[in-house]
Scaffold this motif. Structure first.
Motif, PDB file in Angstrom:
ATOM      1  N   ARG A   1       0.834  -1.207   0.000  1.00 42.89           N
ATOM      2  CA  ARG A   1       0.000   0.000   0.000  1.00 42.89           C
ATOM      3  C   ARG A   1       0.867   1.255   0.000  1.00 42.89           C
ATOM      4  NH1 ARG A   1      -3.258  -3.338   3.239  1.00 42.89           N
ATOM      5  NH2 ARG A   1      -2.290  -2.653   5.155  1.00 42.89           N
ATOM      6  N   TYR A   2       1.930   1.241   0.789  1.00 40.64           N
ATOM      7  CA  TYR A   2       2.829   2.387   0.846  1.00 40.64           C
ATOM      8  C   TYR A   2       3.480   2.626  -0.519  1.00 40.64           C
ATOM      9  CZ  TYR A   2       6.993   5.143   1.821  1.00 40.64           C
ATOM     10  OH  TYR A   2       7.967   6.092   1.795  1.00 40.64           O
ATOM     11  N   PHE A   3       3.994   1.557  -1.147  1.00 40.87           N
ATOM     12  CA  PHE A   3       4.666   1.719  -2.440  1.00 40.87           C
ATOM     13  C   PHE A   3       3.692   2.125  -3.535  1.00 40.87           C
ATOM     14  CE2 PHE A   3       7.990  -1.232  -0.624  1.00 40.87           C
ATOM     15  CZ  PHE A   3       8.918  -0.227  -0.441  1.00 40.87           C
ATOM     16  N   VAL A   4       2.484   1.627  -3.493  1.00 38.30           N
ATOM     17  CA  VAL A   4       1.487   2.035  -4.491  1.00 38.30           C
ATOM     18  C   VAL A   4       1.180   3.522  -4.321  1.00 38.30           C
ATOM     19  CG1 VAL A   4      -0.950   1.794  -5.127  1.00 38.30           C
ATOM     20  CG2 VAL A   4       0.470  -0.238  -4.862  1.00 38.30           C
ATOM     21  N   LYS A   5       1.041   3.939  -3.068  1.00 36.79           N
ATOM     22  CA  LYS A   5       0.781   5.356  -2.785  1.00 36.79           C
ATOM     23  C   LYS A   5       1.944   6.218  -3.279  1.00 36.79           C
ATOM     24  CE  LYS A   5       0.013   8.411   1.144  1.00 36.79           C
ATOM     25  NZ  LYS A   5      -0.052   8.487   2.610  1.00 36.79           N
ATOM     26  N   GLU A   6       3.165   5.790  -2.981  1.00 37.89           N
ATOM     27  CA  GLU A   6       4.340   6.544  -3.429  1.00 37.89           C
ATOM     28  C   GLU A   6       4.443   6.536  -4.954  1.00 37.89           C
ATOM     29  OE1 GLU A   6       6.822   8.360  -1.602  1.00 37.89           O
ATOM     30  OE2 GLU A   6       5.117   8.242  -0.228  1.00 37.89           O
ATOM     31  N   PHE A   7       4.185   5.388  -5.565  1.00 40.21           N
ATOM     32  CA  PHE A   7       4.233   5.313  -7.029  1.00 40.21           C
ATOM     33  C   PHE A   7       3.230   6.279  -7.636  1.00 40.21           C
ATOM     34  CE2 PHE A   7       2.331   3.684 -10.915  1.00 40.21           C
ATOM     35  CZ  PHE A   7       3.443   3.656 -11.746  1.00 40.21           C
ATOM     36  N   ASN A   8       2.019   6.269  -7.123  1.00 38.42           N
ATOM     37  CA  ASN A   8       0.991   7.167  -7.663  1.00 38.42           C
ATOM     38  C   ASN A   8       1.391   8.626  -7.496  1.00 38.42           C
ATOM     39  OD1 ASN A   8      -0.672   5.109  -8.550  1.00 38.42           O
ATOM     40  ND2 ASN A   8      -1.799   5.006  -6.625  1.00 38.42           N
ATOM     41  N   LYS A   9       1.978   8.925  -6.338  1.00 41.52           N
ATOM     42  CA  LYS A   9       2.421  10.301  -6.099  1.00 41.52           C
ATOM     43  C   LYS A   9       3.463  10.722  -7.130  1.00 41.52           C
ATOM     44  CE  LYS A   9       5.440  11.722  -2.821  1.00 41.52           C
ATOM     45  NZ  LYS A   9       5.974  11.889  -1.459  1.00 41.52           N
TER      46      LYS A   9
END
Length: 122
Positions: free
Chosen positions: A72-80
């Motif tokens: 979830r953290y990496f998906v959030k960072e990727f999207n950012k």
């Protein structure tokens, strides 16, 4: 007297028959007692294995939860960063149209196209 003579062999046969049944039942009982001892040992071993597996399962579940949090953290960072990249590339393209003869913007737009083409080939 004849009655006693016939009765004694009958009693002896009954005694032999009952002794045979007794010995058979006794050997079955002894076998069952041995089986119970083996089963108790197996139960103890299986309980220990079950405890180990339960602990391993709990450990693996915690690792899975951590990996889910990391995902979830990496998906959030990727999207950012994807949004930032998209904003930047759109800005560069818009600046190219605002200054169509600027070599810097043309070079950056071509560089972005190369990056996107390499990304599409993967």
């Amino acid at each position: 007297m004849s009655y006693e003579v016939d009765y004694i062999p009958w009693l002896e046969r009954q005694k032999e028959r009952l002794t045979f049944k007794y010995n058979k039942i006794k050997s079955e009982r002894d076998t069952l007692i041995d089986d119970i001892a083996v089963l108790k040992v197996n139960i103890s071993r299986l309980e220990r294995e079950n405890e180990k597996l339960r602990n391993e399962s709990i450990k693996n579940y915690k690792l899975w939860e951590e990996s889910e949090e990391q995902e979830r953290y990496f998906v959030k960072e990727f999207n950012k960063y994807h949004n930032l990249y998209t904003t930047l590339t759109n800005h560069i393209r818009d600046m190219k149209f605002a200054s169509p003869y600027s070599y810097n913007y043309i070079h950056l737009v071509n560089f972005i196209k190369e990056l996107e083409r390499a990304d599409d080939e993967r």
